[in-house]
Design a protein around this motif. Structure first.
Motif, PDB file in Angstrom:
ATOM      1  N   ALA A  94       0.826  -1.209   0.000  1.00 10.33           N
ATOM      2  CA  ALA A  94       0.000   0.000   0.000  1.00 10.33           C
ATOM      3  C   ALA A  94       0.857   1.255   0.000  1.00 10.33           C
ATOM      4  O   ALA A  94       0.560   2.220  -0.721  1.00 10.33           O
ATOM      5  CB  ALA A  94      -0.921   0.000   1.224  1.00 10.33           C
ATOM      6  N   LEU A  95       1.910   1.248   0.767  1.00 10.70           N
ATOM      7  CA  LEU A  95       2.794   2.413   0.818  1.00 10.70           C
ATOM      8  C   LEU A  95       3.554   2.576  -0.494  1.00 10.70           C
ATOM      9  O   LEU A  95       3.781   3.692  -0.953  1.00 10.70           O
ATOM     10  CB  LEU A  95       3.764   2.292   1.993  1.00 10.70           C
ATOM     11  N   ALA A  96       3.921   1.459  -1.103  1.00  8.98           N
ATOM     12  CA  ALA A  96       4.684   1.525  -2.349  1.00  8.98           C
ATOM     13  C   ALA A  96       3.850   2.049  -3.514  1.00  8.98           C
ATOM     14  O   ALA A  96       4.324   2.800  -4.340  1.00  8.98           O
ATOM     15  CB  ALA A  96       5.238   0.150  -2.695  1.00  8.98           C
ATOM     16  N   ARG A  97       2.592   1.657  -3.559  1.00  8.77           N
ATOM     17  CA  ARG A  97       1.769   2.079  -4.700  1.00  8.77           C
ATOM     18  C   ARG A  97       0.889   3.276  -4.368  1.00  8.77           C
ATOM     19  O   ARG A  97       0.095   3.701  -5.201  1.00  8.77           O
ATOM     20  CB  ARG A  97       0.928   0.916  -5.191  1.00  8.77           C
ATOM     21  N   GLY A  98       1.017   3.811  -3.137  1.00  6.53           N
ATOM     22  CA  GLY A  98       0.201   4.964  -2.756  1.00  6.53           C
ATOM     23  C   GLY A  98      -1.254   4.581  -2.630  1.00  6.53           C
ATOM     24  O   GLY A  98      -2.127   5.300  -3.068  1.00  6.53           O
ATOM     25  N   SER A  99      -1.506   3.391  -2.056  1.00  8.26           N
ATOM     26  CA  SER A  99      -2.866   2.879  -1.924  1.00  8.26           C
ATOM     27  C   SER A  99      -3.779   3.893  -1.257  1.00  8.26           C
ATOM     28  O   SER A  99      -3.344   4.765  -0.528  1.00  8.26           O
ATOM     29  CB  SER A  99      -2.849   1.602  -1.098  1.00  8.26           C
ATOM     30  N   ARG A 100      -5.047   3.752  -1.481  1.00  8.21           N
ATOM     31  CA  ARG A 100      -5.999   4.770  -1.069  1.00  8.21           C
ATOM     32  C   ARG A 100      -7.109   4.234  -0.190  1.00  8.21           C
ATOM     33  O   ARG A 100      -8.133   3.820  -0.700  1.00  8.21           O
ATOM     34  CB  ARG A 100      -6.603   5.404  -2.300  1.00  8.21           C
ATOM     35  N   PRO A 101      -6.942   4.274   1.158  1.00  8.50           N
ATOM     36  CA  PRO A 101      -8.130   4.081   1.990  1.00  8.50           C
ATOM     37  C   PRO A 101      -9.006   5.308   1.774  1.00  8.50           C
ATOM     38  O   PRO A 101      -8.536   6.424   1.880  1.00  8.50           O
ATOM     39  CB  PRO A 101      -7.602   4.031   3.416  1.00  8.50           C
ATOM     40  N   GLY A 102     -10.223   5.110   1.412  1.00  9.75           N
ATOM     41  CA  GLY A 102     -11.058   6.252   1.058  1.00  9.75           C
ATOM     42  C   GLY A 102     -10.621   6.715  -0.316  1.00  9.75           C
ATOM     43  O   GLY A 102     -10.092   5.965  -1.107  1.00  9.75           O
ATOM     44  N   SER A 103     -10.788   7.955  -0.611  1.00  9.55           N
ATOM     45  CA  SER A 103     -10.445   8.437  -1.951  1.00  9.55           C
ATOM     46  C   SER A 103      -9.174   9.272  -1.965  1.00  9.55           C
ATOM     47  O   SER A 103      -8.730   9.684  -3.015  1.00  9.55           O
ATOM     48  CB  SER A 103     -11.606   9.261  -2.489  1.00  9.55           C
ATOM     49  N   ARG A 104      -8.592   9.559  -0.833  1.00 11.10           N
ATOM     50  CA  ARG A 104      -7.455  10.478  -0.803  1.00 11.10           C
ATOM     51  C   ARG A 104      -6.131   9.823  -0.440  1.00 11.10           C
ATOM     52  O   ARG A 104      -5.138  10.507  -0.268  1.00 11.10           O
ATOM     53  CB  ARG A 104      -7.729  11.598   0.200  1.00 11.10           C
ATOM     54  N   GLY A 105      -6.097   8.527  -0.258  1.00 11.79           N
ATOM     55  CA  GLY A 105      -4.842   7.858   0.058  1.00 11.79           C
ATOM     56  C   GLY A 105      -4.510   7.890   1.536  1.00 11.79           C
ATOM     57  O   GLY A 105      -5.277   8.341   2.365  1.00 11.79           O
ATOM     58  N   LEU A 106      -3.342   7.389   1.850  1.00 15.37           N
ATOM     59  CA  LEU A 106      -2.893   7.334   3.239  1.00 15.37           C
ATOM     60  C   LEU A 106      -2.475   8.718   3.715  1.00 15.37           C
ATOM     61  O   LEU A 106      -1.704   9.399   3.050  1.00 15.37           O
ATOM     62  CB  LEU A 106      -1.715   6.373   3.374  1.00 15.37           C
TER      63      LEU A 106
END
Length: 121
Positions: free
Chosen positions: A35-47
């Motif tokens: 998630a950190l590597a690909r800029g995963s998005r909890p919600g719509s704005r990312g981490l």
């Protein structure tokens, strides 16, 4: 100073109601790394930066109260952020001992043996 409602994007209650002060949290390493590597998005704005701090802090098991103190945020705000991470599979939450005991998951014989072994040390 950032206002708590800004950190939680206006949310005032956590999605989960089972997080207590002594719930133990652990980062799911593979999922968090991805998630950190690909800029995963909890919600719509990312981490958010606080999400990243929580993932770093929980690489070793930590209680909700410890995480809140480490972030210097109110527990209510911390629970909202923790709920985000748990719902996205980036964090594991283990029930406190009292809840585990009610579910029949605690072996008191094992705990007693560990206690006695520690006393002998």
């Amino acid at each position: 100073m950032v206002r708590p409602y800004t950190i939680t994007r206006g949310r005032t209650t956590p999605e989960r109601d089972d997080l207590t002060l002594i719930t133990v949290l652990t980062t799911v390493e593979d999922e968090a790394r991805a998630a950190l590597a690909r800029g995963s998005r909890p919600g719509s704005r990312g981490l958010q930066p606080e999400h990243r701090l929580i993932l770093e802090r929980c690489r070793h098991p930590a209680a909700v109260a410890e995480v809140a103190a480490g972030l210097d945020l109110p527990v209510s705000v911390t629970k909202i952020l923790l709920g985000d991470l748990v719902s996205h599979g980036l964090l594991l939450a283990r029930a406190p001992l009292a809840v585990a005991r009610a579910g029949g998951g605690v072996d008191l014989g094992l705990l007693t043996a560990v206690r006695e072994g520690l006393r002998r040390l």
